[in-house]
Design an enzyme around this catalytic site. Structure first.
Site, PDB file in Angstrom:
ATOM      1  N   LEU A 189       0.894  -1.154   0.000  1.00 60.52           N
ATOM      2  CA  LEU A 189       0.000   0.000   0.000  1.00 60.52           C
ATOM      3  C   LEU A 189       0.929   1.199   0.000  1.00 60.52           C
ATOM      4  O   LEU A 189       1.553   1.518   1.006  1.00 60.52           O
ATOM      5  CB  LEU A 189      -0.925   0.018   1.219  1.00 60.52           C
ATOM      6  CG  LEU A 189      -2.089   1.011   1.152  1.00 60.52           C
ATOM      7  CD1 LEU A 189      -3.007   0.699  -0.034  1.00 60.52           C
ATOM      8  CD2 LEU A 189      -2.874   1.021   2.443  1.00 60.52           C
ATOM      9  N   ASP A 190       1.061   1.868  -1.161  1.00 63.22           N
ATOM     10  CA  ASP A 190       2.133   2.839  -1.327  1.00 63.22           C
ATOM     11  C   ASP A 190       1.926   4.091  -0.466  1.00 63.22           C
ATOM     12  O   ASP A 190       0.867   4.299   0.135  1.00 63.22           O
ATOM     13  CB  ASP A 190       2.328   3.197  -2.807  1.00 63.22           C
ATOM     14  CG  ASP A 190       1.139   3.902  -3.419  1.00 63.22           C
ATOM     15  OD1 ASP A 190       0.762   4.966  -2.911  1.00 63.22           O
ATOM     16  OD2 ASP A 190       0.588   3.397  -4.414  1.00 63.22           O
ATOM     17  N   GLN A 191       2.945   4.909  -0.437  1.00 55.33           N
ATOM     18  CA  GLN A 191       2.985   6.071   0.447  1.00 55.33           C
ATOM     19  C   GLN A 191       1.839   7.051   0.181  1.00 55.33           C
ATOM     20  O   GLN A 191       1.337   7.689   1.100  1.00 55.33           O
ATOM     21  CB  GLN A 191       4.332   6.787   0.289  1.00 55.33           C
ATOM     22  CG  GLN A 191       4.536   7.950   1.241  1.00 55.33           C
ATOM     23  CD  GLN A 191       5.959   8.492   1.187  1.00 55.33           C
ATOM     24  OE1 GLN A 191       6.841   7.866   0.589  1.00 55.33           O
ATOM     25  NE2 GLN A 191       6.199   9.615   1.807  1.00 55.33           N
ATOM     26  N   ASP A 192       1.413   7.156  -1.065  1.00 50.03           N
ATOM     27  CA  ASP A 192       0.366   8.109  -1.434  1.00 50.03           C
ATOM     28  C   ASP A 192      -1.039   7.537  -1.276  1.00 50.03           C
ATOM     29  O   ASP A 192      -2.023   8.234  -1.556  1.00 50.03           O
ATOM     30  CB  ASP A 192       0.563   8.568  -2.887  1.00 50.03           C
ATOM     31  CG  ASP A 192       1.907   9.256  -3.089  1.00 50.03           C
ATOM     32  OD1 ASP A 192       2.347   9.934  -2.149  1.00 50.03           O
ATOM     33  OD2 ASP A 192       2.499   9.098  -4.167  1.00 50.03           O
TER      34      ASP A 192
END
Length: 268
Positions: free
Chosen positions: A124-127
């Site tokens: 679940l990426d940073q953004d």
């Protein structure tokens, strides 16, 4: 005698180690270890054969030693905010595990210490924000992101750009990433400039890259479900320890009808 008890409700006899693995209790190898250590009982009788089958209606228990072995495994659900990374952080990035504080905990659960080996199960990426699983249980990791895993992941995505029928058709089936065709996706409009994506794979930044290919821009992305596990009302930045029945449902991967409350599992 026991801190763990589970009744087999299947229709046909099944090997104990296979049933415990399918139920999300532990891996087959871990089940065999519990049997070897003399901690497994069926209807009060000690199980000494790793090939022993449990019959419909029989109850499996673990003695205190076996239950303590199981309870040392932990699986946590976190509502990750934007700005935290699920993977190994680089430079000034903040790992999501830092959110697992006593102040952010919902319900009962032991504190998370710095030497705990909880690892993110899936990207679940940073953004992006929303549901993130962290676990030190290999059975959970294999069931969610292993090579044979087939769990749905559901996302609510806010979009900038003109959404057309052609673009929706391409998002559902017809796009390629990194030279490989994507699996079909369920993509539906749920509000103005808001789409629901349901995927059965997890390529790196997949939804953002899919949208880029059809000239749409993602401005907000939240994961709300992995298999049977729903984010629900868990507030952003908070976490909760998953209970055994939640892990069992996650790994069993119920049908869409069951998730909507129409299947037999929801009529008990």
């Amino acid at each position: 005698m026991s801190d763990f008890e589970k009744t087999f409700d299947g229709d046909e006899p099944v090997r104990v180690n296979k049933w415990l693995a399918q139920s999300g209790v532990c891996s087959r190898r871990e089940a065999e270890g519990l049997i070897t250590s003399g901690t497994v009982f069926i209807d009060g009788e000690k199980v000494e054969d790793a090939g022993r089958k449990i019959l419909p209606g029989q109850t499996l228990t673990l003695n205190r030693k076996g239950a303590e072995t199981l309870s040392s495994k932990r699986t946590i659900m976190l509502n990750k905010p934007v700005g935290f990374v699920s993977a190994t952080p680089e430079e000034d990035q903040i790992p999501a595990i830092r959110l697992l504080t006593n102040e952010n905990r919902v319900g009962k659960g032991a504190p998370v210490r710095g030497n705990d080996s909880l690892a993110p199960v899936g990207r679940l990426d940073q953004d992006s924000r929303g549901l993130l699983i962290l676990s030190d249980d290999g059975t959970v990791a294999k069931g969610v992101i292993g090579p044979d895993a087939d769990l749905e992941k559901e996302y609510i995505v806010r979009i900038r750009g003109k959404i057309t029928g052609k673009k929706m058709a391409l998002l559902r089936e017809g796009l390629e990433l990194d030279g490989r065709k994507l699996k079909p996706a369920r993509v539906t409009g749920i509000a103005d400039q808001t789409l629901r994506f349901v995927l059965r794979e997890g390529r790196n930044r997949q939804i953002r890259r899919m949208c880029d290919l059809v000239e749409l821009r993602v401005i907000d992305l939240v994961r709300v479900r992995i298999g049977a596990l729903k984010l629900g009302g868990l507030k952003e930045g908070c976490w909760k320890e998953l209970r055994s029945h939640e892990i069992e449902a996650l790994l069993r991967n119920p049908s869409l009808e069951e998730l909507r409350g129409k299947g037999p599992e929801n009529k008990r």
